[in-house]
Design a protein around this motif. Structure first.
Motif, PDB file in Angstrom:
ATOM      1  N   ASP A  81       0.901  -1.208   0.028  1.00 28.43           N
ATOM      2  CA  ASP A  81       0.181   0.024   0.044  1.00 28.43           C
ATOM      3  C   ASP A  81       1.032   1.119   0.031  1.00 28.43           C
ATOM      4  OD1 ASP A  81      -2.007   1.796   0.568  1.00 28.43           O
ATOM      5  OD2 ASP A  81      -2.533   1.181   2.227  1.00 28.43           O
ATOM      6  N   ILE A  82       1.268   1.904  -1.008  1.00 31.12           N
ATOM      7  CA  ILE A  82       1.873   2.983  -1.223  1.00 31.12           C
ATOM      8  C   ILE A  82       1.139   4.086  -0.300  1.00 31.12           C
ATOM      9  CG2 ILE A  82       2.598   4.679  -2.829  1.00 31.12           C
ATOM     10  CD1 ILE A  82       2.757   2.774  -5.116  1.00 31.12           C
ATOM     11  N   CYS A  83       0.117   4.407  -0.577  1.00 36.16           N
ATOM     12  CA  CYS A  83      -0.741   5.511   0.281  1.00 36.16           C
ATOM     13  C   CYS A  83      -2.139   5.105   0.224  1.00 36.16           C
ATOM     14  CB  CYS A  83      -0.401   6.778  -0.285  1.00 36.16           C
ATOM     15  SG  CYS A  83      -1.384   8.126   0.473  1.00 36.16           S
ATOM     16  N   THR A  84      -2.741   5.376   1.282  1.00 33.11           N
ATOM     17  CA  THR A  84      -4.275   5.388   1.486  1.00 33.11           C
ATOM     18  C   THR A  84      -4.936   6.776   1.909  1.00 33.11           C
ATOM     19  OG1 THR A  84      -4.393   3.115   1.986  1.00 33.11           O
ATOM     20  CG2 THR A  84      -6.317   4.188   2.764  1.00 33.11           C
ATOM     21  N   THR A  85      -5.860   6.917   1.146  1.00 33.49           N
ATOM     22  CA  THR A  85      -6.528   8.222   1.235  1.00 33.49           C
ATOM     23  C   THR A  85      -8.062   8.393   1.190  1.00 33.49           C
ATOM     24  OG1 THR A  85      -6.720  10.496   0.665  1.00 33.49           O
ATOM     25  CG2 THR A  85      -6.465   8.974  -1.249  1.00 33.49           C
ATOM     26  N   ALA A  96      -9.410   5.088  -0.765  1.00 33.40           N
ATOM     27  CA  ALA A  96      -8.940   4.952  -1.970  1.00 33.40           C
ATOM     28  C   ALA A  96      -7.274   4.474  -1.525  1.00 33.40           C
ATOM     29  CB  ALA A  96      -9.163   5.836  -2.931  1.00 33.40           C
ATOM     30  N   SER A  97      -6.860   3.464  -2.065  1.00 36.25           N
ATOM     31  CA  SER A  97      -5.344   3.000  -1.815  1.00 36.25           C
ATOM     32  C   SER A  97      -4.551   3.017  -2.993  1.00 36.25           C
ATOM     33  CB  SER A  97      -5.147   1.680  -1.157  1.00 36.25           C
ATOM     34  OG  SER A  97      -6.011   1.701   0.085  1.00 36.25           O
ATOM     35  N   GLU A 109       5.861  -6.343 -15.302  1.00 40.32           N
ATOM     36  CA  GLU A 109       5.939  -5.033 -15.061  1.00 40.32           C
ATOM     37  C   GLU A 109       4.794  -4.412 -14.488  1.00 40.32           C
ATOM     38  OE1 GLU A 109       8.838  -3.110 -18.905  1.00 40.32           O
ATOM     39  OE2 GLU A 109       6.756  -3.866 -19.312  1.00 40.32           O
ATOM     40  N   PHE A 110       4.628  -3.597 -13.778  1.00 42.57           N
ATOM     41  CA  PHE A 110       3.779  -3.042 -12.946  1.00 42.57           C
ATOM     42  C   PHE A 110       3.492  -1.695 -13.034  1.00 42.57           C
ATOM     43  CE2 PHE A 110       5.678  -6.658 -11.298  1.00 42.57           C
ATOM     44  CZ  PHE A 110       4.613  -7.442 -10.998  1.00 42.57           C
ATOM     45  N   VAL A 111       2.119  -1.060 -12.850  1.00 43.31           N
ATOM     46  CA  VAL A 111       1.668   0.071 -12.641  1.00 43.31           C
ATOM     47  C   VAL A 111       0.950   0.465 -11.789  1.00 43.31           C
ATOM     48  CG1 VAL A 111      -0.278  -0.074 -14.070  1.00 43.31           C
ATOM     49  CG2 VAL A 111       0.977   2.198 -14.195  1.00 43.31           C
ATOM     50  N   CYS A 112       0.861   1.867 -11.102  1.00 43.19           N
ATOM     51  CA  CYS A 112       0.168   2.209  -9.794  1.00 43.19           C
ATOM     52  C   CYS A 112      -1.240   2.477 -10.351  1.00 43.19           C
ATOM     53  CB  CYS A 112       0.605   3.418  -9.256  1.00 43.19           C
ATOM     54  SG  CYS A 112      -0.095   3.924  -7.823  1.00 43.19           S
ATOM     55  N   LEU A 113      -2.063   1.798  -9.446  1.00 42.85           N
ATOM     56  CA  LEU A 113      -3.542   2.085  -9.484  1.00 42.85           C
ATOM     57  C   LEU A 113      -4.329   2.447  -8.116  1.00 42.85           C
ATOM     58  CD1 LEU A 113      -6.388   1.250 -11.004  1.00 42.85           C
ATOM     59  CD2 LEU A 113      -6.539  -0.864  -9.673  1.00 42.85           C
ATOM     60  N   LEU A 119     -15.945   2.402  -5.283  1.00 42.62           N
ATOM     61  CA  LEU A 119     -16.242   1.560  -6.709  1.00 42.62           C
ATOM     62  C   LEU A 119     -16.183   0.312  -6.579  1.00 42.62           C
ATOM     63  CD1 LEU A 119     -13.896   4.158  -8.882  1.00 42.62           C
ATOM     64  CD2 LEU A 119     -16.752   4.313  -8.475  1.00 42.62           C
ATOM     65  N   TYR A 120     -15.434  -0.409  -5.768  1.00 48.25           N
ATOM     66  CA  TYR A 120     -15.073  -1.840  -5.873  1.00 48.25           C
ATOM     67  C   TYR A 120     -15.211  -2.335  -4.399  1.00 48.25           C
ATOM     68  CZ  TYR A 120     -13.637  -0.655 -10.658  1.00 48.25           C
ATOM     69  OH  TYR A 120     -13.499  -0.246 -11.988  1.00 48.25           O
ATOM     70  N   PRO A 121     -16.207  -2.294  -3.704  1.00 50.37           N
ATOM     71  CA  PRO A 121     -15.767  -2.520  -2.408  1.00 50.37           C
ATOM     72  C   PRO A 121     -15.574  -3.863  -2.016  1.00 50.37           C
ATOM     73  CG  PRO A 121     -18.425  -2.450  -3.039  1.00 50.37           C
ATOM     74  CD  PRO A 121     -17.453  -1.883  -4.246  1.00 50.37           C
ATOM     75  N   ASP A 122     -16.213  -5.070  -2.531  1.00 54.07           N
ATOM     76  CA  ASP A 122     -15.608  -6.378  -2.346  1.00 54.07           C
ATOM     77  C   ASP A 122     -14.415  -6.607  -2.577  1.00 54.07           C
ATOM     78  OD1 ASP A 122     -18.342  -6.902  -1.580  1.00 54.07           O
ATOM     79  OD2 ASP A 122     -18.826  -7.790  -3.645  1.00 54.07           O
ATOM     80  N   PHE A 123     -13.925  -6.268  -3.803  1.00 54.76           N
ATOM     81  CA  PHE A 123     -12.401  -6.144  -4.211  1.00 54.76           C
ATOM     82  C   PHE A 123     -11.347  -5.604  -3.215  1.00 54.76           C
ATOM     83  CE2 PHE A 123      -8.498  -5.538  -6.544  1.00 54.76           C
ATOM     84  CZ  PHE A 123      -8.314  -7.003  -7.147  1.00 54.76           C
ATOM     85  N   TYR A 124     -12.028  -4.364  -2.854  1.00 56.73           N
ATOM     86  CA  TYR A 124     -10.936  -3.673  -1.949  1.00 56.73           C
ATOM     87  C   TYR A 124     -10.827  -4.377  -0.446  1.00 56.73           C
ATOM     88  CZ  TYR A 124      -9.272   0.556   0.529  1.00 56.73           C
ATOM     89  OH  TYR A 124      -8.570   1.368   1.292  1.00 56.73           O
TER      90      TYR A 124
END
Length: 230
Positions: A81-85, A96-97, A109-113, A119-124
């Motif tokens: 978790d880079i940051c949670t706000t 949002a994380s 390779e990866f990217v920040c999301l 928006l995605y309560p179950d997945f979050y």
């Protein structure tokens, strides 16, 4: 013959010009929102600010560390978790994380999301707790669409701090239990994918219609700008 413009001519012409600009921008937005790039076909070097993207999230990059309470070699894992706000998508309490998701099919390779709880309560919930929201043990996939944005100065500092110092908290990083390659601020693109509702963006060009209508009415009321010289 002499061209003489009054205030109505000028305002009407300005409204028409604004309408053309809004229409052009809206049509570009409509095309981009109906033809988003699939992140499974992108590489880190392909990521650019303003790109519309889509994909399916099945997991995020996780940090692993030894379990201090275990007598064997079991480990604890948690999302990097880079940051949670606070979520900007709702006025209710939601978070949002900033997390890392893979690009391409090789998952190297990866990217920040910016993963939004609203928006995605179950997945979050599953990502941040490691538990299935239905207690069934089944994995949760989330399809998303979003826009790539260049990191702000604040976001960039947070990313650099996390990506260059993750070794202080974790022994290694994994994606779906496969150890990732070298991850630091130099290997992760300085962009963030922010999830957006593309449905609305497909119709932004409609905002040009009131401007065209107003401009046409004003020019009609203004009459002909050409005056005869006596």
């Amino acid at each position: 013959m002499k061209l003489k413009l009054n205030l109505l001519h000028k305002v009407g012409a300005a409204a028409l010009a604004a309408g053309i600009a809004v229409l052009a921008a809206g049509l570009v937005m409509m095309y981009k929102s109906t033809h988003p790039h699939d992140i499974s076909k992108l590489k880190a070097e392909d990521i650019k600010s303003g790109m519309y993207v889509k994909g399916t999230i099945s997991d995020v990059v996780r940090g692993f560390m030894p379990n201090p309470d275990a007598t064997d070699n079991t480990t604890i894992n948690e999302p990097l978790d880079i940051c949670t706000t606070v979520s900007e998508e709702t006025s209710d309490e939601a978070y949002a994380s900033y997390v890392l998701i893979p690009l391409g099919t090789e998952k190297e390779e990866f990217v920040c999301l910016l993963l939004d709880q609203f928006l995605y309560p179950d997945f979050y919930y599953q990502v941040m707790t490691g538990n299935s929201p239905t207690n069934s043990g089944e994995s949760v996939n989330a399809e998303f669409e979003g826009i790539v944005t260049k990191c702000s100065k604040t976001e960039k500092k947070l990313m650099e701090k996390c990506l260059d110092n993750w070794q202080k908290d974790y022994s290694y990083l994994c994606y779906q239990y496969y150890v990732t390659g070298e991850i630091n601020s130099d290997t992760i693109p300085p962009y963030v994918i922010k999830c957006k509702d593309m449905t609305k963006r497909k119709y932004y060009w409609l905002y040009s219609l009131p401007l065209f209508f107003m401009g046409g009415v004003l020019l009609w009321q203004a009459g002909s700008p050409i005056k005869k010289i006596k």
